[in-house]
Design a protein around this motif. Structure first.
Motif, PDB file in Angstrom:
ATOM      1  N   ARG A   1      -3.179   3.637  -5.197  1.00 27.54           N
ATOM      2  CA  ARG A   1      -3.367   3.341  -3.781  1.00 27.54           C
ATOM      3  C   ARG A   1      -2.533   2.141  -3.324  1.00 27.54           C
ATOM      4  O   ARG A   1      -2.167   2.045  -2.155  1.00 27.54           O
ATOM      5  CB  ARG A   1      -4.840   3.088  -3.482  1.00 27.54           C
ATOM      6  CG  ARG A   1      -5.718   4.307  -3.744  1.00 27.54           C
ATOM      7  CD  ARG A   1      -7.165   4.073  -3.392  1.00 27.54           C
ATOM      8  NE  ARG A   1      -7.962   5.259  -3.696  1.00 27.54           N
ATOM      9  CZ  ARG A   1      -8.076   6.325  -2.897  1.00 27.54           C
ATOM     10  NH1 ARG A   1      -7.462   6.333  -1.720  1.00 27.54           N
ATOM     11  NH2 ARG A   1      -8.808   7.363  -3.252  1.00 27.54           N
TER      12      ARG A   1
ATOM     13  N   ASP B   1      -5.151   2.204  -9.775  1.00 23.90           N
ATOM     14  CA  ASP B   1      -5.338   2.419  -8.340  1.00 23.90           C
ATOM     15  C   ASP B   1      -4.860   1.237  -7.516  1.00 23.90           C
ATOM     16  O   ASP B   1      -4.294   1.403  -6.438  1.00 23.90           O
ATOM     17  CB  ASP B   1      -6.798   2.734  -8.026  1.00 23.90           C
ATOM     18  CG  ASP B   1      -7.764   1.676  -8.531  1.00 23.90           C
ATOM     19  OD1 ASP B   1      -7.450   1.012  -9.534  1.00 23.90           O
ATOM     20  OD2 ASP B   1      -8.842   1.514  -7.930  1.00 23.90           O
TER      21      ASP B   1
ATOM     22  N   ASP C   1      -0.002   8.749   1.864  1.00 21.56           N
ATOM     23  CA  ASP C   1      -1.023   8.167   0.985  1.00 21.56           C
ATOM     24  C   ASP C   1      -1.738   9.264   0.213  1.00 21.56           C
ATOM     25  O   ASP C   1      -1.949   9.144  -1.004  1.00 21.56           O
ATOM     26  CB  ASP C   1      -2.018   7.359   1.820  1.00 21.56           C
ATOM     27  CG  ASP C   1      -3.166   6.819   0.999  1.00 21.56           C
ATOM     28  OD1 ASP C   1      -2.929   5.946   0.140  1.00 21.56           O
ATOM     29  OD2 ASP C   1      -4.310   7.265   1.201  1.00 21.56           O
TER      30      ASP C   1
ATOM     31  N   VAL D   1      -1.940   9.505  -3.891  1.00 25.59           N
ATOM     32  CA  VAL D   1      -3.237   9.373  -4.562  1.00 25.59           C
ATOM     33  C   VAL D   1      -3.567  10.623  -5.359  1.00 25.59           C
ATOM     34  O   VAL D   1      -4.031  10.548  -6.510  1.00 25.59           O
ATOM     35  CB  VAL D   1      -4.350   9.070  -3.535  1.00 25.59           C
ATOM     36  CG1 VAL D   1      -5.719   9.125  -4.211  1.00 25.59           C
ATOM     37  CG2 VAL D   1      -4.143   7.713  -2.895  1.00 25.59           C
TER      38      VAL D   1
ATOM     39  N   THR E   1       0.836  -1.199   0.000  1.00 28.65           N
ATOM     40  CA  THR E   1       0.000   0.000   0.000  1.00 28.65           C
ATOM     41  C   THR E   1       0.872   1.251   0.000  1.00 28.65           C
ATOM     42  O   THR E   1       2.082   1.206   0.268  1.00 28.65           O
ATOM     43  CB  THR E   1      -0.917   0.031   1.230  1.00 28.65           C
ATOM     44  OG1 THR E   1      -0.095   0.180   2.407  1.00 28.65           O
ATOM     45  CG2 THR E   1      -1.740  -1.245   1.332  1.00 28.65           C
ATOM     46  N   ASN E   2       0.217   2.386  -0.239  1.00 29.76           N
ATOM     47  CA  ASN E   2       0.939   3.658  -0.148  1.00 29.76           C
ATOM     48  C   ASN E   2       1.504   3.872   1.249  1.00 29.76           C
ATOM     49  O   ASN E   2       2.612   4.386   1.414  1.00 29.76           O
ATOM     50  CB  ASN E   2       0.012   4.821  -0.503  1.00 29.76           C
ATOM     51  CG  ASN E   2      -0.340   4.862  -1.973  1.00 29.76           C
ATOM     52  OD1 ASN E   2       0.306   4.211  -2.804  1.00 29.76           O
ATOM     53  ND2 ASN E   2      -1.364   5.625  -2.308  1.00 29.76           N
TER      54      ASN E   2
END
Length: 332
Positions: free
Chosen positions: A54, A285, A44, A48, A27-28
């Protein structure tokens, strides 16, 4: 095995699709925590807002590009209702091969348990799948092949600089594949490929192997603003050129499947083509930019979730280091 030379097919068509993502999802926040340990700040929200990304998947230690390509290839073969020994051409689009040589395509061929058919790699970075699809289509139309396995596969995590927050957050690993076969029904209507080596330095990995040592910098380098400016312009132009070649109006496009680089570039291209954003296939994403794998990955996702149906017209397009770009219009 080669196609009959007495009756050349008028078209090639996608018979099946497949994809594969390595198990490790990053994940971020995972990346933000990793960068923070080196005193580099990101978040994050920052990632984004600028990219639409993401999460992405990274290959495990020892997991190679051909390892990712194999399950994607098998899924495409299953979807096409074919066995590997019915394939007479393998093309792998990749910028992150398993080794200097032999090609990743030859290694994939061995893992599929087949031998004898032509197998080679295409290196056009993020445009690689469109390049490979165009080559396979040409070989089928000229009778040099009957059924081609075309794969985009990457392990970009191996060439990322995890102290550069502007690039390491963008890319992921994965593979996508299609089986392309000769067809009397409409398939690939038109393709177009371009390159401009004058822009080689805006997106590159300027390293090599010399005398048993790494020479240069074997990590990805990118001028993001320069890439963005070039990408939106060339993607619109090449898409319109392919539509003109095929004699198809932009209103006939059911789905736009661009290389999944950045949501802003993707949406900008759709708007320039006057396409509703509802017609844009987006996987960036969850996958990040998987380079040559991104188009076939996104294609397979949309086929399997039911959005893409037989008879739909698809515009595929990509732009990448080189500087390379290209597009393909097809009826699925």
């Amino acid at each position: 095995m080669t196609a009959s030379s007495t009756a050349l097919p008028p078209s090639s068509r996608i018979l099946g699709t497949g994809s594969y993502l390595p198990a490790r999802r990053v994940t971020n926040q995972d990346l933000a925590d990793q960068l923070a340990r080196d005193g580099i700040e990101t978040s994050d929200d920052w990632i984004v807002e600028r990219t639409g990304i993401r999460a992405r998947h990274f290959a495990a230690d020892g997991e190679t590009t051909s390892d990712l390509a194999l399950p994607a290839a098998r899924a495409a073969l299953d979807a096409a209702g074919l066995t590997a020994d019915e394939i007479d051409l393998i093309i792998v689009a990749t910028s992150t091969p398993d080794m200097v040589f032999p090609s990743t395509a030859c290694l994939l061929q061995q893992k599929l348990g087949i031998a004898g058919c032509a197998a080679f790699d295409v290196q056009a970075v993020c445009s690689g799948f469109v390049y490979a699809l165009s080559v396979a289509d040409a070989m089928i139309r000229t009778g040099a092949a009957c059924k081609a396995l075309v794969v985009g596969a990457e392990t970009f995590s191996r060439i990322l600089d995890f102290k550069d927050r502007t690039t390491c957050v963008l890319f992921g690993d994965g593979a996508g594949a299609v089986v392309l076969g000769a067809s009397d029904a409409p398939g690939l209507h038109a393709t177009e490929l371009h390159a401009d080596g004058r822009h080689a330095d805006i997106l590159c990995t300027p390293g090599t192997v010399a005398g048993g040592q790494v020479s240069g910098v074997p990590l990805l380098r990118m001028d993001g603003q320069a890439v963005f400016k070039l990408a939106v312009g060339v993607l619109e132009k090449v898409a319109r050129s392919v539509l003109d070649k095929a004699g198809v109006p932009e209103t006939d496009i059911d789905w736009l499947i661009p290389h999944q680089a950045n949501i802003r570039i993707m949406q900008g291209t759709a708007k320039k083509l006057r396409l509703s954003l509802d017609k844009l296939i987006v996987t960036v994403d969850e996958h990040g930019n998987t380079s040559a794998a991104s188009i076939p990955l996104a294609l397979d996702v949309a086929v399997r979730d039911g959005r893409i149906q037989r008879g739909h017209k698809l515009m595929l397009e990509g732009v990448g280091g080189g500087f390379t770009w290209g597009a393909a219009l097809l009826t699925y």
